[in-house]
Design an enzyme around this catalytic site. Structure first.
Site, short mmCIF file in Angstrom:
data_model
loop_
_atom_site.label_atom_id
_atom_site.label_comp_id
_atom_site.label_asym_id
_atom_site.label_seq_id
_atom_site.Cartn_x
_atom_site.Cartn_y
_atom_site.Cartn_z
N TRP A 1 0.84 -1.20 0.00
CA TRP A 1 0.00 0.00 0.00
C TRP A 1 0.87 1.23 0.00
CZ3 TRP A 1 -2.99 0.73 5.29
CH2 TRP A 1 -2.15 0.41 6.37
N ASN A 2 0.21 2.38 -0.34
CA ASN A 2 0.92 3.64 -0.50
C ASN A 2 0.18 4.76 0.20
OD1 ASN A 2 2.83 2.65 -2.67
ND2 ASN A 2 0.89 2.35 -3.73
N HIS B 1 -7.28 19.54 -7.56
CA HIS B 1 -7.46 19.75 -9.00
C HIS B 1 -6.28 19.16 -9.77
CE1 HIS B 1 -10.99 22.46 -8.44
NE2 HIS B 1 -10.47 22.42 -7.23
N HIS C 1 -10.08 15.60 -13.30
CA HIS C 1 -10.74 15.98 -12.05
C HIS C 1 -12.05 16.71 -12.27
CE1 HIS C 1 -8.44 19.77 -12.76
NE2 HIS C 1 -9.44 20.35 -12.10
N ASP D 1 -14.64 19.75 -10.98
CA ASP D 1 -14.71 21.07 -10.33
C ASP D 1 -16.13 21.26 -9.79
OD1 ASP D 1 -12.13 21.65 -11.29
OD2 ASP D 1 -12.79 23.22 -12.65
N HIS E 1 -15.80 25.82 -5.89
CA HIS E 1 -14.42 26.12 -6.31
C HIS E 1 -14.25 27.61 -6.61
CE1 HIS E 1 -10.58 25.80 -8.23
NE2 HIS E 1 -11.00 25.74 -9.47
N HIS F 1 -14.76 29.09 -15.28
CA HIS F 1 -14.90 28.91 -13.83
C HIS F 1 -15.93 29.89 -13.27
CE1 HIS F 1 -11.06 26.77 -14.27
NE2 HIS F 1 -11.35 26.21 -13.13
C1 23J Z 1 -7.63 27.92 -9.79
C2 23J Z 1 -7.45 29.08 -10.48
C3 23J Z 1 -7.48 29.11 -11.85
C4 23J Z 1 -7.72 27.94 -12.52
C5 23J Z 1 -7.91 26.72 -11.85
C6 23J Z 1 -7.86 26.73 -10.49
C7 23J Z 1 -8.19 25.47 -12.59
O1 23J Z 1 -8.02 25.37 -13.77
C8 23J Z 1 -8.81 24.30 -11.94
O2 23J Z 1 -8.29 23.19 -11.99
O3 23J Z 1 -9.91 24.46 -11.40
S1 23J Z 1 -7.77 28.00 -14.28
MN MN Z 2 -10.21 22.32 -11.45
#
Ligand code: 23J
Ligand code: MN
Length: 260
Positions: free
Chosen positions: A63-64, A71, A75, A77, A81, A210
């Site tokens: 195991w690890n 992120h 992944h 979001d 976030h 985002h």
């Molecule tokens: C935080 C700030 C900017 C970005 C991101 C995260 C991501 O791309 C992310 O993985 O949510 S662009």
């Molecule tokens: Mn992300």
């Protein structure tokens, strides 16, 4: 034939009538992680540390320990976030209703355009053209931008960072309100390291995907791969993030169910 849809589903899986396509990148130390300008905090890369491997530290078990940012790699979001999504109820990895982790996907193939222009941005016009062939993007669907960007296996080529920042394709700022409001999608998925384009920090608003998607309580999927194996319409995505309490996202084994 059973009329029970889950029995039919089980049979279709075992016969191969439904295939499962893995849309996830391997998670390893070399997995590309988003690089923001130096004034911002940094996401940890993926790291694996062996606890034991059938040895003195554990004679019968391997195991690890692992560590990484939420992120990292392929992944999910969550709306929490982004500051625009922070006040929605059930907006984090542990509270999003689990039904939302199953949803159909519309795949927009712009791999040809991206081969000619790494800064290519998808606009509402591209969606309307896609809809003329494949029908409307239905409410509750994922919109996945197929760029073949994930075929860049080398992390430097994948991140494509130049002196003026990253050059990676993504959604045009005008596309985000169109998808969130006029199509009521469940979220947006990209093959790039994040859901936004590489130059999105310069856009108005900055990071429009985002900002706008999470501001409409929508989700994101980043670092997707194998989108070239999906039909334009008809796949169902399975996207459960880890149940991190108040998590903003998590590495995710994104799977697509397709019927040939
Ligand atoms: C935080 C700030 C900017 C970005 C991101 C995260 C991501 O791309 C992310 O993985 O949510 S662009
Ligand atoms: Mn992300």
């Amino acid at each position: 034939m059973s009329t029970n849809v889950l029995n039919q589903f089980a049979r279709a899986l075992s016969s191969g009538a439904i295939r499962v396509v893995d849309l996830s990148q391997p998670l390893e130390a070399g997995t590309a992680v988003i690089q923001l300008p130096p004034e911002f905090g940094k996401s940890w890369p993926f790291r694996l540390e062996e606890i034991s491997k059938y040895d003195s530290r554990g004679p019968a078990w391997y195991w690890n320990n692992f560590s990484c940012g939420e992120h990292t790699g392929t992944h999910f979001d969550a709306p929490i976030h982004w500051v625009t999504g922070k006040d929605y109820a059930n907006n984090a990895t542990d509270t999003i209703s689990v039904e939302k982790f199953f949803a159909p996907a519309c795949v927009i193939d712009v791999s040809r355009e991206v081969a000619a222009d790494p800064d290519f941005l998808l606009t509402p016009k591209h969606i309307v053209e896609w809809e003329q062939k494949h029908g409307r993007v239905e409410a509750g669907s994922w919109v996945l931008m197929r760029t073949d960007w994930s075929k860049r296996k080398d992390a430097a080529a994948f991140l494509n960072i130049k002196e003026d920042g990253a050059h990676v394709p993504g959604p045009h700022p005008e596309l985000v309100p169109f998808l969130a409001k006029e199509r009521d999608v469940i979220g947006w998925g990209s093959e790039g390291v994040g859901t936004d384009a590489g130059q999105a920090f310069r856009f108005e608003p900055p990071f429009p995907c985002h900002s706008g998607m999470h501001g409409s309580n929508k989700f994101g999927l980043a670092s997707l791969t194998n989108l070239d194996q999906l039909p334009p319409k008809g796949a169902i995505l399975v996207t459960p993030p880890l149940k991190i309490v108040k998590g903003s996202g998590s590495p995710c084994r994104v799977l697509a169910l397709i019927q040939d």
